[in-house]
Design a protein around this motif. Structure first.
Motif, PDB file in Angstrom:
ATOM      1  N   SER A 138       0.814  -1.222   0.000  1.00 38.12           N
ATOM      2  CA  SER A 138       0.000   0.000   0.000  1.00 38.12           C
ATOM      3  C   SER A 138       0.842   1.264   0.000  1.00 38.12           C
ATOM      4  O   SER A 138       0.408   2.301  -0.496  1.00 38.12           O
ATOM      5  CB  SER A 138      -0.907   0.011   1.232  1.00 38.12           C
ATOM      6  N   PHE A 139       2.051   1.218   0.582  1.00 39.97           N
ATOM      7  CA  PHE A 139       2.888   2.402   0.750  1.00 39.97           C
ATOM      8  C   PHE A 139       2.073   3.546   1.381  1.00 39.97           C
ATOM      9  O   PHE A 139       2.217   4.708   1.028  1.00 39.97           O
ATOM     10  CB  PHE A 139       3.509   2.851  -0.581  1.00 39.97           C
ATOM     11  N   ASP A 140       1.209   3.180   2.303  1.00 40.92           N
ATOM     12  CA  ASP A 140       0.266   4.114   2.921  1.00 40.92           C
ATOM     13  C   ASP A 140       0.561   4.196   4.411  1.00 40.92           C
ATOM     14  O   ASP A 140       0.265   3.263   5.158  1.00 40.92           O
ATOM     15  CB  ASP A 140      -1.168   3.632   2.664  1.00 40.92           C
ATOM     16  N   LEU A 141       1.141   5.307   4.863  1.00 44.58           N
ATOM     17  CA  LEU A 141       1.508   5.450   6.269  1.00 44.58           C
ATOM     18  C   LEU A 141       0.290   5.649   7.168  1.00 44.58           C
ATOM     19  O   LEU A 141       0.359   5.414   8.366  1.00 44.58           O
ATOM     20  CB  LEU A 141       2.463   6.635   6.442  1.00 44.58           C
ATOM     21  N   ASP A 142      -0.832   6.101   6.600  1.00 43.62           N
ATOM     22  CA  ASP A 142      -2.007   6.415   7.406  1.00 43.62           C
ATOM     23  C   ASP A 142      -2.968   5.240   7.568  1.00 43.62           C
ATOM     24  O   ASP A 142      -3.950   5.345   8.297  1.00 43.62           O
ATOM     25  CB  ASP A 142      -2.771   7.597   6.800  1.00 43.62           C
ATOM     26  N   GLY A 143      -2.703   4.130   6.847  1.00 42.50           N
ATOM     27  CA  GLY A 143      -3.598   2.978   6.956  1.00 42.50           C
ATOM     28  C   GLY A 143      -4.970   3.205   6.357  1.00 42.50           C
ATOM     29  O   GLY A 143      -5.954   2.578   6.781  1.00 42.50           O
ATOM     30  N   LYS A 144      -5.078   4.085   5.371  1.00 46.26           N
ATOM     31  CA  LYS A 144      -6.375   4.396   4.767  1.00 46.26           C
ATOM     32  C   LYS A 144      -6.580   3.761   3.398  1.00 46.26           C
ATOM     33  O   LYS A 144      -7.631   3.945   2.780  1.00 46.26           O
ATOM     34  CB  LYS A 144      -6.533   5.920   4.651  1.00 46.26           C
ATOM     35  N   SER A 145      -5.585   3.042   2.907  1.00 40.94           N
ATOM     36  CA  SER A 145      -5.717   2.448   1.577  1.00 40.94           C
ATOM     37  C   SER A 145      -6.796   1.370   1.574  1.00 40.94           C
ATOM     38  O   SER A 145      -6.880   0.547   2.485  1.00 40.94           O
ATOM     39  CB  SER A 145      -4.389   1.840   1.120  1.00 40.94           C
ATOM     40  N   GLU A 146      -7.613   1.387   0.539  1.00 39.19           N
ATOM     41  CA  GLU A 146      -8.662   0.385   0.361  1.00 39.19           C
ATOM     42  C   GLU A 146      -8.340  -0.565  -0.791  1.00 39.19           C
ATOM     43  O   GLU A 146      -9.212  -1.286  -1.275  1.00 39.19           O
ATOM     44  CB  GLU A 146     -10.016   1.069   0.132  1.00 39.19           C
ATOM     45  N   ALA A 147      -7.078  -0.566  -1.228  1.00 40.73           N
ATOM     46  CA  ALA A 147      -6.692  -1.410  -2.359  1.00 40.73           C
ATOM     47  C   ALA A 147      -6.923  -2.887  -2.055  1.00 40.73           C
ATOM     48  O   ALA A 147      -7.166  -3.689  -2.962  1.00 40.73           O
ATOM     49  CB  ALA A 147      -5.234  -1.167  -2.726  1.00 40.73           C
TER      50      ALA A 147
END
Length: 317
Positions: free
Chosen positions: A238-247
């Motif tokens: 996800s490379f998402d630091l906020d944990g908001k990715s819905e992939a």
């Protein structure tokens, strides 16, 4: 926002300099189907995305686009490693600038008859934003129609073509530095094929036995098999630091490659591999910092540290 970790996304294998292999890898970097194109295409699609209810698709495209930034760094650094030291120059700072290098040859003679002269003439033995024929990368490569199914189809074609070309580059060289990086990108291109194929499956496409493209006996590439055995073709980060990715709502279930694996989008990022900076190159007039500059940098650092200590109190190192 984007953050940079000072690690490579994959290790760069040790090997001898190989300017011909470096030039072949330029196609995988700055060619029409190379890593610079995938990076820019996916990031532009993500930036221009419309429709909040389709957020999982945006997050999937953005996550892959973010990974492609690291692929640009990986393949560009690999090209630089393959070029670095290729003239086998052994000069010293005290030598005359035109003193012959190893074997009596002028320091950069290799540039006249091997590979891409611009690697030496313009790039100081480093990667360039060009393809293998020296054509500059073009923003016209980027495809962003604004139509989700069409963009996903185009992205799948892009990953498939890039994977095909990398399989061909792998067969062009036996250099372990080049092959190690190319093998990693072959497997990750398959992961991205799976990502876009799975997204299209959710929109009604049935791939049956079409994927992966190209169909190769991956076990014949030992570096590729090692990564396939780790399941790297079925992971997406996800490379998402906020944990908001819905992939992960899309990248799940059985792999479209029909290889018996299950898609996994649970990881934020791969562990990465230690990175390092190349040595100075005197023959390219790229010697790094001299004594005076180093002293200036040290003085500046000490001044900044004293200001920080004055505001926050003493720091620990």
């Amino acid at each position: 926002m984007y953050f940079h970790a000072q690690t490579w996304i994959n290790d760069i294998a040790d090997g001898e300099p190989d300017p011909a292999a470096a030039n072949a890898l330029q196609e995988g970097l700055g060619g029409q189907f190379g890593e610079m194109r995938t990076m820019m295409q996916y990031l532009f699609q993500a930036m221009n995305f419309r429709g909040p209810t389709a957020k999982p698709y945006r997050d999937l495209i953005q996550g892959i686009g973010t990974e492609e930034i690291s692929h640009v760094e990986l393949i560009g650094t690999t090209i630089s490693r393959l070029l670095d030291g290729s003239p086998e120059y052994t000069g010293k700072l005290t030598d005359p600038l035109d003193k012959p290098g190893a074997g009596g040859a002028t320091p950069l003679k290799i540039a006249l008859d091997t590979s891409n002269i611009h690697h030496y003439l313009v790039g100081a033995q480093g990667a360039l934003p060009v393809d293998a024929a020296g054509n500059p990368w073009s923003g016209s490569y980027v495809y962003n129609s604004g139509n989700l199914p069409l963009d996903l189809l185009y992205n799948l074609m892009l990953e498939s073509t890039g994977r095909l070309q990398k399989c061909r580059i792998y067969e062009m060289t036996d250099n372990p530095t080049a092959r190690g990086t190319i093998a990693y990108l072959i497997v990750r291109d398959q992961a991205h094929e799976n990502a876009y194929a799975k997204a299209l499956e959710t929109l009604g496409v049935n791939w049956k036995s079409l994927l992966p493209i190209p169909k190769t006996n991956a076990e014949s590439f030992p570096e590729v098999k090692e990564l396939l055995d780790l399941g790297l073709q079925s992971k997406q980060y996800s490379f998402d630091l906020d944990g908001k990715s819905e992939a992960g709502k899309i990248f799940q279930g059985d792999s479209p490659s029909k290889d018996g694996t299950t898609l996994d989008a649970s990881e934020q990022a791969p562990a990465g591999a230690p990175s390092f900076i190349a040595h100075e190159r005197l023959e390219e007039f790229a010697p790094g910092l001299d004594t005076d500059l180093l002293a200036l940098i040290q003085a500046t650092a000490e001044l900044e540290l004293s200001e920080i200590n004055g505001f926050y109190g003493p720091t620990t190192t």
